[in-house]
Write an enzyme that holds these catalytic residues in place. Structure first.
Site: not given
Length: 315
Positions: A157-159
């Protein structure tokens, strides 16, 4: 017939002799006189336009001559002007240290207006907040896995938004950083299928990336301490386009789509690729990820299609 007026009477013609003018000559003379009289009036009006040349003298539409004439007069405004703010590939690759092997998949996107706005917004965020990962690691996935070497695609999804965690690979953290709970569940699922593998001593997945596992987040950056904060920038559109081009150029890939976000963000053709879905590896997921069979299923498909299986150890 009367002769010409005395002022016009030819010299030396005896009086009483009449001058006869042929009819054809008189008509021609009268026509010339009328034309001469009309010409100044037309020329002096100033409002009349020069006569348009006949159709045979005008270039046909669509011909090179017509195009040249249109360009010369500036009448063709239908062609869109190039985006003056679009970065060149060389500038983009230098700024983010992007591997040249990904040029064919990335360059068409960075030339689009939305990508220019995305990169401008990213640079602006870097001036006002701490952005993770570091700029040189945003596209680290391109340096570790070339398109022609990709076997498996894992979509995140995101870092990670904690200090020192994110380094450009989905679910991966730098060596020396504690293993996050989601990654611990991933390792547990691997060992459930391959119990002889040693327990990982760190959470860095660069070894997987070098073996053909593309670890790609849909959002490539995040504000420190604020998960999902950079989702509005538009990274997902760029990532989807790159994955789509990869799907079109590389057959028989294995996609591991964990959780609703990954399954909505990426839609590979199941007739062309192996698509595996499961719950997200987060401890908060309803289905425990430790039972995920994807790692064995991926290797079985790779062997079935004539390729070497992935070594899922991290050292």
């Amino acid at each position: 017939m009367e002769g010409p007026p005395p002022s016009k009477r030819p010299c030396g013609l005896p009086p009483g002799v009449r001058l006869v003018v042929p009819a054809a000559a008189a008509s021609a003379s009268n026509a010339a006189t009328a034309a001469a009289a009309a010409a100044p009036a037309g020329a002096g009006a100033g409002a009349s336009k020069p006569a348009r040349p006949p159709a045979a003298a005008r270039p046909a539409k669509g011909t090179p001559a017509a195009s040249a004439a249109t360009t010369a007069t500036g009448a063709d405004a239908s062609a869109p002007a190039p985006d003056p703010g679009a970065p060149t590939w060389d500038a983009f690759a230098a700024e983010f240290d992007v591997a040249p092997s990904w040029r064919a998949l990335l360059e068409p996107e960075i030339a689009k207006p939305y990508a220019r706005l995305l990169l401008a917004e990213y640079r602006g965020r870097c001036l006002t907040e701490e952005v993770l990962p570091a700029r040189e690691d945003v596209f680290a996935w391109t340096r570790l896995t070339a398109p022609e070497d990709v076997k498996v695609v894992i979509i995140g999804q995101d870092p990670y938004h904690g200090p020192g965690q994110a380094h450009g690979l989905a679910f991966s953290v730098r060596r020396g950083v504690p293993i996050p709970p989601s990654l611990a569940n991933i390792f547990a699922a691997v060992r459930a299928t391959y119990p002889t593998l040693p327990a990982p001593a760190h959470g860095c997945l660069e070894a997987w990336a070098r073996r053909g596992v593309l670890l790609l987040n849909t959002t490539l950056t995040v504000r420190r301490g604020v998960p999902g904060s950079h989702a509005p920038l538009g990274w997902a559109r760029l990532v989807r386009a790159v994955v789509q081009r990869l799907c079109e150029t590389r057959p028989k890939l294995v996609f591991m789509l964990w959780g609703a976000h990954a399954q909505k963000a990426c839609a590979p053709d199941p007739r062309r690729h192996k698509v595996l879905t499961f719950s997200h590896p987060s401890p908060l997921a309803r289905t425990p990820f430790r039972t995920c069979p994807h790692f064995g299923e991926a290797n079985a498909y790779l062997v079935q299609t004539g390729r070497a299986p992935v070594d899922w150890s991290v050292d």
